[in-house]
Design an enzyme around this catalytic site. Structure first.
Site, PDB file in Angstrom:
ATOM      1  N   ASP A  22      41.918  32.599  46.496  1.00 31.85           N
ATOM      2  CA  ASP A  22      40.823  32.431  45.823  1.00 31.85           C
ATOM      3  C   ASP A  22      40.741  31.177  44.940  1.00 31.85           C
ATOM      4  O   ASP A  22      39.631  30.648  44.756  1.00 31.85           O
ATOM      5  CB  ASP A  22      40.952  33.671  44.760  1.00 31.85           C
ATOM      6  CG  ASP A  22      40.959  34.961  45.408  1.00 31.85           C
ATOM      7  OD1 ASP A  22      41.030  35.038  46.667  1.00 31.85           O
ATOM      8  OD2 ASP A  22      40.730  35.984  44.409  1.00 31.85           O
ATOM      9  N   ARG A 102      49.858  34.466  30.879  1.00 36.72           N
ATOM     10  CA  ARG A 102      48.701  33.877  30.592  1.00 36.72           C
ATOM     11  C   ARG A 102      48.479  32.836  29.144  1.00 36.72           C
ATOM     12  O   ARG A 102      47.883  31.884  29.622  1.00 36.72           O
ATOM     13  CB  ARG A 102      47.527  35.011  30.593  1.00 36.72           C
ATOM     14  CG  ARG A 102      47.452  35.850  31.910  1.00 36.72           C
ATOM     15  CD  ARG A 102      47.299  35.048  33.031  1.00 36.72           C
ATOM     16  NE  ARG A 102      47.070  35.703  34.122  1.00 36.72           N
ATOM     17  CZ  ARG A 102      48.064  36.021  35.263  1.00 36.72           C
ATOM     18  NH1 ARG A 102      49.154  35.851  35.239  1.00 36.72           N
ATOM     19  NH2 ARG A 102      47.681  36.793  36.409  1.00 36.72           N
ATOM     20  N   ASP A 131      42.931  39.521  32.384  1.00 34.47           N
ATOM     21  CA  ASP A 131      43.536  38.156  32.230  1.00 34.47           C
ATOM     22  C   ASP A 131      42.481  37.195  31.741  1.00 34.47           C
ATOM     23  O   ASP A 131      42.808  36.000  31.098  1.00 34.47           O
ATOM     24  CB  ASP A 131      43.777  37.650  33.899  1.00 34.47           C
ATOM     25  CG  ASP A 131      45.132  38.563  34.031  1.00 34.47           C
ATOM     26  OD1 ASP A 131      46.112  38.714  33.325  1.00 34.47           O
ATOM     27  OD2 ASP A 131      45.427  38.637  35.264  1.00 34.47           O
ATOM     28  N   SER A 182      46.450  43.169  45.431  1.00 33.45           N
ATOM     29  CA  SER A 182      46.549  41.877  44.578  1.00 33.45           C
ATOM     30  C   SER A 182      47.823  41.794  43.849  1.00 33.45           C
ATOM     31  O   SER A 182      48.096  42.982  43.211  1.00 33.45           O
ATOM     32  CB  SER A 182      45.185  42.168  43.519  1.00 33.45           C
ATOM     33  OG  SER A 182      45.659  41.041  42.371  1.00 33.45           O
TER      34      SER A 182
HETATM   35  N1  ARG Z   1      47.083  45.259  34.509  1.00 40.02           N
HETATM   36  C1  ARG Z   1      47.912  44.270  34.129  1.00 40.02           C
HETATM   37  C2  ARG Z   1      47.563  43.557  32.980  1.00 40.02           C
HETATM   38  O1  ARG Z   1      46.597  43.270  32.672  1.00 40.02           O
HETATM   39  C3  ARG Z   1      48.239  43.419  35.479  1.00 40.02           C
HETATM   40  C4  ARG Z   1      47.267  42.263  35.680  1.00 40.02           C
HETATM   41  C5  ARG Z   1      47.847  41.540  36.953  1.00 40.02           C
HETATM   42  N2  ARG Z   1      46.724  40.451  37.132  1.00 40.02           N
HETATM   43  C6  ARG Z   1      46.425  40.191  38.466  1.00 40.02           C
HETATM   44  N3  ARG Z   1      45.533  38.825  38.518  1.00 40.02           N
HETATM   45  N4  ARG Z   1      46.672  40.883  39.592  1.00 40.02           N
HETATM   46  O2  ARG Z   1      48.433  43.090  32.564  1.00 40.02           O
END
Ligand code: ARG
Length: 410
Positions: A22, A102, A131, A182
């Site tokens: 991506d 993040r 995110d 993912s």
């Molecule tokens: N649901 C989790 C969170 O919001 C995991 C996010 C994982 N991110 C990803 N891009 N796969 O913290």
């Protein structure tokens, strides 16, 4: 600089570059469709990617510059450690591994933007997840003047569109792109989403786990793991002093081998969606379990009660991307002060997925055996309890004189 080159100068964008399909496609899109010169920036939070291969991939996709920034130490010291002081578990179970990385990535992107004179920050988060909230809010808190571009969100790009775009533009599509999952991982944990996991009642297939063994494959004998803390900070494992990063790795290895740290959560996202999230975070679960126990041993009950509520609030603030908020800074100050007496050692018993505290010791334990014992050395004044109960129950008894229970259901 002459006029001609000024005319052709393109704005610079720093892209959060994971190296996956991506973000490689994003390099192309940002270059061709948005007209940016792309600086691909990979922050190493513990995924063990090869910097040379990453740079090669980014440049082939069209990046004008590439930055590989070591981030594990910073993630551990500046993000994981403060969260650990709050025993941070979102909705009581998720140790926030993705959420913690993040703001660090955003912080690095902003630093890199400063160095390259970039005016744009780009990321590959979609419009459905948390995110995007975390990246955007962190960047805006740090540098409100920078423009944020998130093509996945703006164009609603799907996985299939990305694969198609990649093959049209000569970007190699790795075999892993065909995987339905993912995955996001760093030192603190691993998140697995998508594919069969989107069915809340389907048990996660064994193949989604990489850091933890299932109960059948876990060792037949329990393992005791002794973790030492100094003012809330984990400092040793089985008596051996370790720095934070190797300590987290060590605890993760042992706990994961014994199947500890698998999490399956119907999670409430910031953007309103409920989603089924699967994690494995063996180190986080073992360390939080041990640390919480030591808090119960070393902190008085009123502080524990208040801290419990603030721990939960802390997790929510981090989850919602408010890392650089004044509320979070104030909570950190509370956590740091509360952690001062949290020194000692805790023994965990790891066995086929369970992680139980089976012992603890501390020079600051709020514990006096002469008070709690039922044995001969008892020094507690039993008679004092009678007067205490009388005062403690004054209002209850006065109320019940006015509203007798006799003959009523309650
Ligand atoms: N649901 C989790 C969170 O919001 C995991 C996010 C994982 N991110 C990803 N891009 N796969 O913290």
């Amino acid at each position: 600089m002459d006029n001609a080159s000024q005319m052709t100068q393109r704005p610079k964008a720093v892209l959060a570059y994971s190296g996956g399909l991506d973000t490689s496609v994003l390099v192309r899109i940002l270059t061709d469709e948005y007209g940016f010169d792309v600086v691909a920036c990979h922050v190493d939070v513990g995924e063990a990617r090869d910097p040379v291969a990453l740079e090669d991939k980014a440049r082939r996709a069209g990046a004008v510059a590439f930055e590989f920034v070591a981030g594990q130490e910073r993630l551990a010291r500046d993000y994981i450690l403060p969260a650990l002081q709050a025993n941070a578990l979102y909705e009581g179970v998720y140790p926030l591994n993705s959420a913690l990385s993040r703001p660090l990535i955003a912080e690095v992107l902003v630093e890199v933007a400063g160095r390259h004179g970039a005016t744009v920050i780009a990321h590959g988060a979609t419009g459905k997840g948390n995110d995007q909230v975390r990246f955007d809010l962190a960047v805006r808190a740090l540098r409100p003047d920078l423009r944020i571009v998130a093509p996945q969100r703006e164009k609603n790009l799907t996985r299939d569109t990305c694969i198609q775009y990649a093959s049209q533009h000569g970007i190699p599509v790795p075999a892993t792109a065909q995987s339905p999952y993912s995955i996001d991982e760093n030192l603190w944990g691993r998140s697995i989403e998508g594919g069969p996991l989107e069915e809340p009642d389907v048990e996660p297939p064994e193949e989604v786990f990489a850091w933890t063994r299932g109960p059948a494959a876990a060792p037949a004998e329990p393992r005791r793991l002794r973790i030492g803390f100094c003012s809330g900070v984990p400092v040793s494992v089985d008596g051996q002093a370790l720095d934070l990063v190797p300590l987290i790795r060590r605890v993760g290895e042992v706990a994961g081998e014994h199947g500890v740290g698998r999490i399956d959560l119907m999670e409430s996202r910031v953007v309103g969606i409920k989603s089924r999230e699967v994690y494995e975070a063996p180190a986080a679960i073992a360390l939080i379990t041990a640390r919480k126990d030591l808090e119960r041993f070393t902190l008085p009950s009123d502080l524990l009660r208040v801290k419990d509520g603030l721990d939960r609030l802390y997790a929510q603030v981090v989850y919602e991307g408010l890392w650089f908020s004044p509320l979070k800074a104030c909570l950190d100050a509370f956590m740091e002060r509360a952690a001062e007496p949290v020194t000692g050692e805790v023994t965990l018993r790891l066995y086929k997925g369970s992680c139980q505290v089976v012992g603890r010791s501390s020079p600051a334990g709020v514990y006096n055996k002469a008070l709690s014992t039922y044995g001969a050395e008892d020094r507690f004044d039993h008679r004092a309890a009678e007067g205490f109960i009388q005062l403690f129950g004054l209002q209850l008894v006065t109320y019940r004189r006015l509203h007798p229970l006799v003959g009523q259901k309650h």
